[in-house]
Design a protein around this motif. Structure first.
Motif, PDB file in Angstrom:
ATOM      1  N   ASN A  91       0.810  -1.227   0.000  1.00 21.87           N
ATOM      2  CA  ASN A  91       0.000   0.000   0.000  1.00 21.87           C
ATOM      3  C   ASN A  91       0.841   1.274   0.000  1.00 21.87           C
ATOM      4  OD1 ASN A  91      -2.275  -1.566   0.001  1.00 21.87           O
ATOM      5  ND2 ASN A  91      -2.801  -1.197   2.138  1.00 21.87           N
ATOM      6  N   THR A  94       0.321   4.895  -2.150  1.00 21.16           N
ATOM      7  CA  THR A  94      -1.068   5.173  -2.510  1.00 21.16           C
ATOM      8  C   THR A  94      -1.688   6.129  -1.505  1.00 21.16           C
ATOM      9  OG1 THR A  94      -3.249   4.225  -2.972  1.00 21.16           O
ATOM     10  CG2 THR A  94      -1.958   3.142  -1.276  1.00 21.16           C
ATOM     11  N   LEU A  95      -2.631   6.900  -1.968  1.00 17.41           N
ATOM     12  CA  LEU A  95      -3.403   7.790  -1.103  1.00 17.41           C
ATOM     13  C   LEU A  95      -4.872   7.374  -1.104  1.00 17.41           C
ATOM     14  CD1 LEU A  95      -1.769  11.239  -1.950  1.00 17.41           C
ATOM     15  CD2 LEU A  95      -1.508   9.890   0.141  1.00 17.41           C
ATOM     16  N   ASP A  96      -5.112   6.093  -1.193  1.00 18.82           N
ATOM     17  CA  ASP A  96      -6.465   5.544  -1.179  1.00 18.82           C
ATOM     18  C   ASP A  96      -6.924   5.418   0.270  1.00 18.82           C
ATOM     19  OD1 ASP A  96      -8.732   3.881  -1.195  1.00 18.82           O
ATOM     20  OD2 ASP A  96      -7.974   2.680  -2.867  1.00 18.82           O
ATOM     21  N   PRO A  97      -8.040   6.059   0.658  1.00 17.72           N
ATOM     22  CA  PRO A  97      -8.484   5.984   2.048  1.00 17.72           C
ATOM     23  C   PRO A  97      -8.828   4.563   2.501  1.00 17.72           C
ATOM     24  CG  PRO A  97     -10.116   7.133   0.718  1.00 17.72           C
ATOM     25  CD  PRO A  97      -8.914   6.902  -0.152  1.00 17.72           C
ATOM     26  N   GLN A 101      -1.423   2.243   5.080  1.00 17.38           N
ATOM     27  CA  GLN A 101      -0.144   1.538   5.070  1.00 17.38           C
ATOM     28  C   GLN A 101       0.080   0.769   6.374  1.00 17.38           C
ATOM     29  OE1 GLN A 101      -0.293   4.970   3.917  1.00 17.38           O
ATOM     30  NE2 GLN A 101      -0.586   3.976   1.940  1.00 17.38           N
ATOM     31  N   PHE A 120      -1.413   6.447   7.830  1.00 26.72           N
ATOM     32  CA  PHE A 120      -1.046   6.586   6.425  1.00 26.72           C
ATOM     33  C   PHE A 120       0.322   7.241   6.377  1.00 26.72           C
ATOM     34  CE2 PHE A 120      -5.609   6.326   6.355  1.00 26.72           C
ATOM     35  CZ  PHE A 120      -5.883   5.588   5.213  1.00 26.72           C
ATOM     36  N   TYR A 122       3.398   8.507   3.425  1.00 31.45           N
ATOM     37  CA  TYR A 122       3.614   8.755   2.008  1.00 31.45           C
ATOM     38  C   TYR A 122       5.025   9.303   1.822  1.00 31.45           C
ATOM     39  CZ  TYR A 122       2.356   9.751  -2.798  1.00 31.45           C
ATOM     40  OH  TYR A 122       2.290   9.745  -4.164  1.00 31.45           O
ATOM     41  N   PRO A 131       0.476  15.698   1.125  1.00 32.50           N
ATOM     42  CA  PRO A 131      -0.642  14.864   0.693  1.00 32.50           C
ATOM     43  C   PRO A 131      -1.852  15.172   1.572  1.00 32.50           C
ATOM     44  CG  PRO A 131       1.319  13.534   1.116  1.00 32.50           C
ATOM     45  CD  PRO A 131       1.594  14.919   1.623  1.00 32.50           C
ATOM     46  N   LEU A 133      -5.680  13.515   2.829  1.00 35.38           N
ATOM     47  CA  LEU A 133      -6.730  12.493   2.907  1.00 35.38           C
ATOM     48  C   LEU A 133      -7.740  12.954   3.945  1.00 35.38           C
ATOM     49  CD1 LEU A 133      -5.017   8.956   2.910  1.00 35.38           C
ATOM     50  CD2 LEU A 133      -6.607   9.872   1.222  1.00 35.38           C
ATOM     51  N   PHE A 138      -1.306  15.825   5.510  1.00 33.01           N
ATOM     52  CA  PHE A 138      -0.344  15.036   6.272  1.00 33.01           C
ATOM     53  C   PHE A 138       0.671  15.997   6.891  1.00 33.01           C
ATOM     54  CE2 PHE A 138      -2.340  11.821   4.053  1.00 33.01           C
ATOM     55  CZ  PHE A 138      -1.689  10.596   3.996  1.00 33.01           C
ATOM     56  N   TRP A 147       5.682  11.763   4.773  1.00 38.01           N
ATOM     57  CA  TRP A 147       4.476  12.420   5.250  1.00 38.01           C
ATOM     58  C   TRP A 147       3.669  11.390   6.042  1.00 38.01           C
ATOM     59  CZ3 TRP A 147       3.849  17.545   4.530  1.00 38.01           C
ATOM     60  CH2 TRP A 147       4.685  18.171   3.580  1.00 38.01           C
TER      61      TRP A 147
END
Length: 183
Positions: A91, A94-97, A101, A120, A122, A131, A133, A138, A147
């Motif tokens: 993961n 990715t910035l998928d909610p 990670q 999360f 990044y 980033p 979310l 972040f 981040w």
């Protein structure tokens, strides 16, 4: 390939540790009304909860790819705890909610682990735009050059849904603890 190896090494050292600050909004309680949040934030939080609901049993999280504990130990400080962190390296980036990670667990008296939140991370540099979310930027971690954003989606945090430390999370029953570490 060297860049990926370096990123994984950074993540291994990180697990969100470092100088991070996030905004502290009203806590999210399971089943609570989310009227103080935007519609898009509510949708993203609902997606996160749906994606991680199955991980209340740590064995399920391990089977789904959260197999590496990074860093080792249960994290606690005077500001509260974070518990144990488990990484899903697939993961990263990715910035998928619905694809955090890291998943975070609080050790229980009976030896079990309780899912309390996610983190999360990044990769990037401090000069990159932060980033975002859940409508939250972040915070840049200057120690590990990534981040980071904590989300206490499974255990209410009086300091806010996105605060780094949760005073209601404890490492009292941890077999290995990292106490007082800046995370």
């Amino acid at each position: 390939m060297r860049r990926i190896a370096g990123l994984l090494t950074t993540i291994a050292l990180l697990s969100g540790c470092g100088d991070t600050t996030t905004s502290a909004r009203a806590p999210l309680e399971p089943g609570a009304a989310l009227s103080s949040r935007s519609e898009s934030e509510n949708r993203a939080l609902a997606a996160l909860r749906a994606a991680t609901a199955q991980f209340h049993r740590i064995e399920v999280a391990h089977a789904a790819g959260w197999t590496n504990q990074f860093p080792s130990g249960c994290f606690a400080s005077a500001a509260g705890g974070m518990g144990y962190h488990w990484l899903n390296a697939s993961n990263v980036g990715t910035l998928d909610p619905a694809k955090p990670q890291l998943v975070m667990y609080e050790p229980q008296k009976d030896g079990s682990m309780k899912l309390v939140g996610v983190e999360f991370i990044y990769p990037g540099s401090a000069s990159d735009p932060a980033p975002v979310l859940f409508g939250q930027p972040f915070a840049y971690n200057t120690v590990f050059n990534v981040w980071a954003l904590h989300v206490w989606v499974w255990k209410e945090n009086p300091n806010g849904l996105y605060a780094d430390w949760n005073p209601r999370v404890s490492c009292l029953y941890a077999t290995t603890a990292v106490i007082g570490t800046h995370h």
